[in-house]
Design an enzyme around this catalytic site. Structure first.
Site, PDB file in Angstrom:
ATOM      1  N   GLU A  99       0.836  -1.211   0.000  1.00  0.00           N
ATOM      2  CA  GLU A  99       0.000   0.000   0.000  1.00  0.00           C
ATOM      3  C   GLU A  99       0.863   1.249   0.000  1.00  0.00           C
ATOM      4  O   GLU A  99       0.638   2.176   0.779  1.00  0.00           O
ATOM      5  CB  GLU A  99      -0.936  -0.014   1.206  1.00  0.00           C
ATOM      6  CG  GLU A  99      -1.872  -1.194   1.201  1.00  0.00           C
ATOM      7  CD  GLU A  99      -2.860  -1.217   2.369  1.00  0.00           C
ATOM      8  OE1 GLU A  99      -2.765  -0.363   3.252  1.00  0.00           O
ATOM      9  OE2 GLU A  99      -3.725  -2.111   2.370  1.00  0.00           O
TER      10      GLU A  99
ATOM     11  N   GLU B 181      -3.894  -9.068   0.491  1.00  0.00           N
ATOM     12  CA  GLU B 181      -4.283  -8.822   1.887  1.00  0.00           C
ATOM     13  C   GLU B 181      -5.805  -8.797   1.923  1.00  0.00           C
ATOM     14  O   GLU B 181      -6.431  -8.088   1.124  1.00  0.00           O
ATOM     15  CB  GLU B 181      -3.692  -7.495   2.346  1.00  0.00           C
ATOM     16  CG  GLU B 181      -3.751  -7.306   3.845  1.00  0.00           C
ATOM     17  CD  GLU B 181      -3.008  -6.060   4.288  1.00  0.00           C
ATOM     18  OE1 GLU B 181      -1.835  -5.871   3.894  1.00  0.00           O
ATOM     19  OE2 GLU B 181      -3.600  -5.267   5.023  1.00  0.00           O
TER      20      GLU B 181
HETATM   21  C1  GAL Z   1      -3.801  -2.567   5.622  1.00  0.00           C
HETATM   22  C2  GAL Z   1      -2.300  -2.577   5.875  1.00  0.00           C
HETATM   23  C3  GAL Z   1      -1.932  -3.440   7.062  1.00  0.00           C
HETATM   24  C4  GAL Z   1      -2.842  -3.158   8.198  1.00  0.00           C
HETATM   25  C5  GAL Z   1      -4.264  -3.420   7.767  1.00  0.00           C
HETATM   26  C6  GAL Z   1      -5.301  -3.278   8.844  1.00  0.00           C
HETATM   27  O1  GAL Z   1      -4.189  -1.466   4.948  1.00  0.00           O
HETATM   28  O2  GAL Z   1      -1.627  -3.044   4.754  1.00  0.00           O
HETATM   29  O3  GAL Z   1      -0.590  -3.210   7.408  1.00  0.00           O
HETATM   30  O4  GAL Z   1      -2.681  -1.825   8.552  1.00  0.00           O
HETATM   31  O5  GAL Z   1      -4.585  -2.518   6.745  1.00  0.00           O
HETATM   32  O6  GAL Z   1      -6.570  -3.479   8.315  1.00  0.00           O
END
Ligand code: GAL
Length: 833
Positions: A432, A509
């Site tokens: 991100e 993710e």
């Molecule tokens: C994402 C990020 C992670 C964590 C997660 C929590 O955006 O890549 O590191 O912060 O959100 O939802």
């Protein structure tokens, strides 16, 4: 023994010692440590006798104390949609990692003498490491997660005591989670002859992998003294299988045409292929000679496996379509902090494998070598990551300050360190990164980093986790990637897929569902960013963040579309820091995202993933607990997570009806074009839900049916009586007597019939007798400020984990747990040499 034999042995002995051309040892014991900062600490002469004595790996911050003022960040987390700066108290765990720390070690190097060479290898030092040996500065490495090494040959003194000094410094607002602090990974001293294979000096690939045979290609670098060339040396390599049997050999003389590296090729007949189920390993054992003189011995461990991404078809491991059932994990081991502890790492992998997980994403940084080695051996695929940010900051003092000077060096170390490890199947160059919004730089930086990966390792695909799908699809950043990885928003997958050339898509993710083990909230409805007075989230698995969703909202994509090659759930284990949505709500200081809590105890969600990912074993799990005094007659839904298609529920013998997983639910008929879904439609395909059941104390029983309607399994839970006793269960009752091995003991408060008391919060006191000591404990409560190290802690939802360490003496270890009003428990552990 005859005199002649003794004489022969004495004659032979010095020859054996002389043949020791490479020695490697860990610098673990005898370190001195201080949090003070003074330039004179780098000198050889320095009175460190009053400093703390520590053993490395060491995380100085995990000992606390917790404080709202530790790295209190006042900023807007724009990724989370915050528009204005606000206070974030526990974002990095509320632990004292900011500031400086010095380590000093006096050591002898009897293996070293004139003409030899010496290298210091750091597996990771948090952070901005400056290293001095005998008063000389030998190097600097700022990125705390990376491994790095320095040639210390000019400064190491043979036959004398040497003094190593390391200064580390962590800036405030430099991280989005708890990074740990100090020499939290191993330090190695490697002594070689004048010619030797440098650190991470081999590159082994398997260009042809078939059932019948595999081709192995080995490149071996050589560092040589001035005036020598590769042609002066010869390499002999044996490939051995796991049993030590030699399966192929090659002998080559160096050539001036080989670009400074020996080139060797082998064929292995009927190879044992590396897979998560059968993690077969081989070694390439190389000996380097100058004439007849042995100069180095170097072992490269590897696996034989092929990986391939086929457009529209998916990811293939050894020719078989394999879907990533992955989790993202931060590096910390909860109460142990950032240290790389083998027992802690392997326990995590065991728990994940039982869930059916086949891959870990090392978010958002380089893994400890102990993790990579464990994944090689235990069968877990890895997506190894490098950075959480590039040029544009996410936090004011993040990697953005280092990117221009260090990005290539950092990436190269990651790639060279781990490119021979079979568990690693993909590299991930970023997470991100805010540069994704910048069409002028994002795609170019992407290409820059991906090209470095291809140059150093042409065998693995490269991805990154992008959370701005529209921006990266429109500015070509996603089109550049080998594998476009998207964080969240699965409802965008199909559109991205249509527009992108790769014809595959990875859920790099997913989910970010939040829950607290054993805590349930009513009414049971989908909620985003919901906060409660107790700082917890509902374990009905219905709550998530503003940008995220529930497990099933992701399952359905990877199940129904072959071009969706799988997912990495945020996260496998809870971690220190990021207590979203309790951004400013001290004492919240650890995450609620984990499928497994900070103590390593599975939450309900674990069984949902297990029911979907590990179909080979029975999962039949009922939630919530059944101790709802005061809710009598009120609607208290019951969920069942099972691999069976249907089940019938009984409360105190009365049927509540049968539920069957609804396979008519598809991506299309459950469409939701934004993160705001309010229905449980997709859940109906994967979990069994009785939404109208009413609470009455007693027994909840579930009977599971197979596809033919035959009753095949059943399970009961009961309303527990009063807390009566403590129950102790160790993950391992036999551990190694090496002072490092750990037994993780699950501690439960139970009633007189052995039922877990799910509301218990008794404080338990621990004593360890014999050849061990109390190492740490955790209860999984993200708002608990209890010390991890004090042998005393409250159970959370009736449970916690106590961690017992061995000493270096073998023998019996007894853990005793007591609490006022409860029956004491004892557990025996044995440590062995
Ligand atoms: C994402 C990020 C992670 C964590 C997660 C929590 O955006 O890549 O590191 O912060 O959100 O939802």
């Amino acid at each position: 023994m005859t005199k002649k034999l003794l004489l022969m042995m004495l004659l032979v002995l010095p020859v054996c010692v002389a043949a020791q051309v490479r020695t490697e040892r860990l610098l673990e014991k005898g370190w001195k440590f201080t949090r003070e900062d003074n330039a004179t600490f780098s000198a050889t002469e320095c009175d460190d006798s009053k400093w703390q004595s520590v053993t490395v790996p060491h995380d100085w911050a995990i000992y606390g104390p917790f404080s709202i003022d530790n790295d209190k960040q006042n900023l807007a987390i724009t990724q989370d949609g915050q528009k204005e700066a606000m206070e974030h108290a526990g974002r990095t765990g509320g632990l004292p990692f900011v500031g400086t720390g010095w380590y000093r070690l006096d050591f002898d190097a009897p293996e070293f003498r004139a003409g030899k060479t010496a290298t210091l290898v750091f597996d990771g030092a948090m952070s901005h490491a400056r290293v001095w040996l005998n008063g000389h500065e030998v190097g600097y490495w700022p990125y705390g997660y990376n491994s790095f090494y320095f040639d210390i040959t000019p400064y190491l003194k043979p036959g004398e005591t040497n003094t190593l000094a390391v200064r580390l410094e962590n800036e405030h607002e430099s991280s989005r989670w708890y990074p740990g602090a100090g020499l939290y990974r191993n330090v190695h001293l490697v002594i070689n002859e004048d010619a030797y294979v440098p650190t991470w000096g081999t590159q082994l690939t398997t260009p042809v992998v078939k059932k019948e045979y595999a081709k192995v290609h080995l490149l071996t670098g050589l560092r040589m003294p001035e005036g020598k060339q590769l042609a002066d040396y010869r390499i002999v390599t044996e490939l051995k299988d796991a049993s030590g049997k030699v399966v192929a050999t090659a002998e080559n003389r160096g050539s001036k045409y080989d670009d400074g590296k020996f080139v060797q090729d082998f064929v292995v007949d009927r190879p044992a292929l590396w897979t998560p189920e059968t993690p077969a390993l081989y070694t390439a054992e190389s000996r380097i000679y100058e004439g007849s003189e042995l100069k180095d011995e170097y072992t490269t461990r590897f696996g034989i496996r092929s990986i391939e991404i086929i457009p529209d078809k998916g990811f293939f491991l050894n020719g078989e379509r394999t879907v990533f059932k992955g989790v993202c994990n931060h590096h910390d081991l909860g109460p142990l902090g950032g240290i790389a502890n083998v027992a802690g790492i392997r326990r995590q992998i065991r728990i994940l494998k039982d869930m059916g997980c086949n891959a870990i994403r090392t978010s958002h940084n380089m893994p400890a070598p102990e993790l990579v080695e464990a994944c090689d051996e235990m069968g877990m695929m890895l997506m190894a990551e490098s950075f959480d940010g590039w040029k544009t900051p996410k936090v004011p003092n993040g990697y953005n300050k280092l990117f221009d000077e260090w990005a290539e060096k950092d990436l190269v170390n990651l790639l060279r360190h781990f490119r021979n490890n079979p568990s690693i199947v993909m590299w991930c160059i970023g997470n991100e990164v805010p540069d994704q919004w910048n069409g002028a730089t994002g795609p170019k930086l992407t290409r820059f980093l991906q090209d470095i990966c291809h140059r150093e390792d042409p065998t693995r695909p490269v991805t990154q986790g992008m959370d701005a799908p529209d921006a990266v699809v429109n500015n070509n950043m996603a089109a550049v990637m080998d594998v476009p990885g998207f964080n969240y928003r699965p409802f965008k997958y199909a559109e991205n897929y249509k527009k992108l050339p790769q014809q595959i898509s990875l859920g790099s993710e997913t989910a970010s569902t939040i829950s607290s083990r054993g805590v349930y909230k009513f009414p049971v409805v989908r909620r985003a960013m919901q906060k409660y007075d107790d700082h917890q989230a509902s374990s009905y698995d219905v709550e998530h963040c503003g940008w995220s969703d529930l497990p099933e909202d992701n399952f359905i994509w990877h199940e129904d579309y072959p071009w969706s090659i799988g997912e990495f759930v945020w996260t496998g284990f809870d971690y220190l820091g990021e207590p979203t949505p309790y951004y400013s709500d001290w004492p919240s200081h650890s995450s609620l995202f984990g499928i497994i809590d900070l103590a390593g105890i599975p939450k309900d969600r674990y069984y949902l993933y297990r029911s979907h990912w590990n179909k080979d074993v029975e999962t039949l799990h009922i939630l919530p607990h059944w101790n709802w005094e005061g809710r009598e007659g009120e609607v208290t839904p019951v969920f069942v997570y099972t691999n069976y298609p249907s089940a019938e529920l009984f409360i105190n013998g009365k049927s509540q009806g049968k539920r069957t997983k609804d396979l008519t639910v598809t991506i299309d008929n459950s469409k939701c074009d934004s993160v705001g879904s309010t229905t449980f439609k997709r859940q109906q395909r994967y979990r069994l839900m009785w939404m109208d059941t009413k609470y009455e104390p007693g027994t909840v029983k579930v009977v599971a049916y197979d596809a033919n309607g035959k009753a095949v399994a059943e399970k009961e839970i009961h309303t527990a009586g009063k807390p009566y006793a403590i129950k102790l269960e160790a993950d391992r009752t036999k551990i190694a007597a090496d002072g490092k091995d750990l037994s993780f003991v699950t501690v439960s408060v139970v009633d007189k019939d052995g039922n877990l008391c799910p509301l218990a919060d008794n404080e338990i006191k621990f004593k360890v007798k014999g050849k061990g000591y109390y190492r740490a404990g955790a209860n999984g409560n993200p708002a608990s400020l209890e010390s991890f190290q004090k042998p005393q802690m409250k159970v959370f939802s009736g449970m916690m984990t106590a961690i017992v360490s061995s000493t270096e003496e073998a023998g019996e270890i007894v853990l005793e747990a007591s609490s006022k009003g409860l029956k004491t428990a004892k557990l025996e552990i044995v440590s062995e040499k």
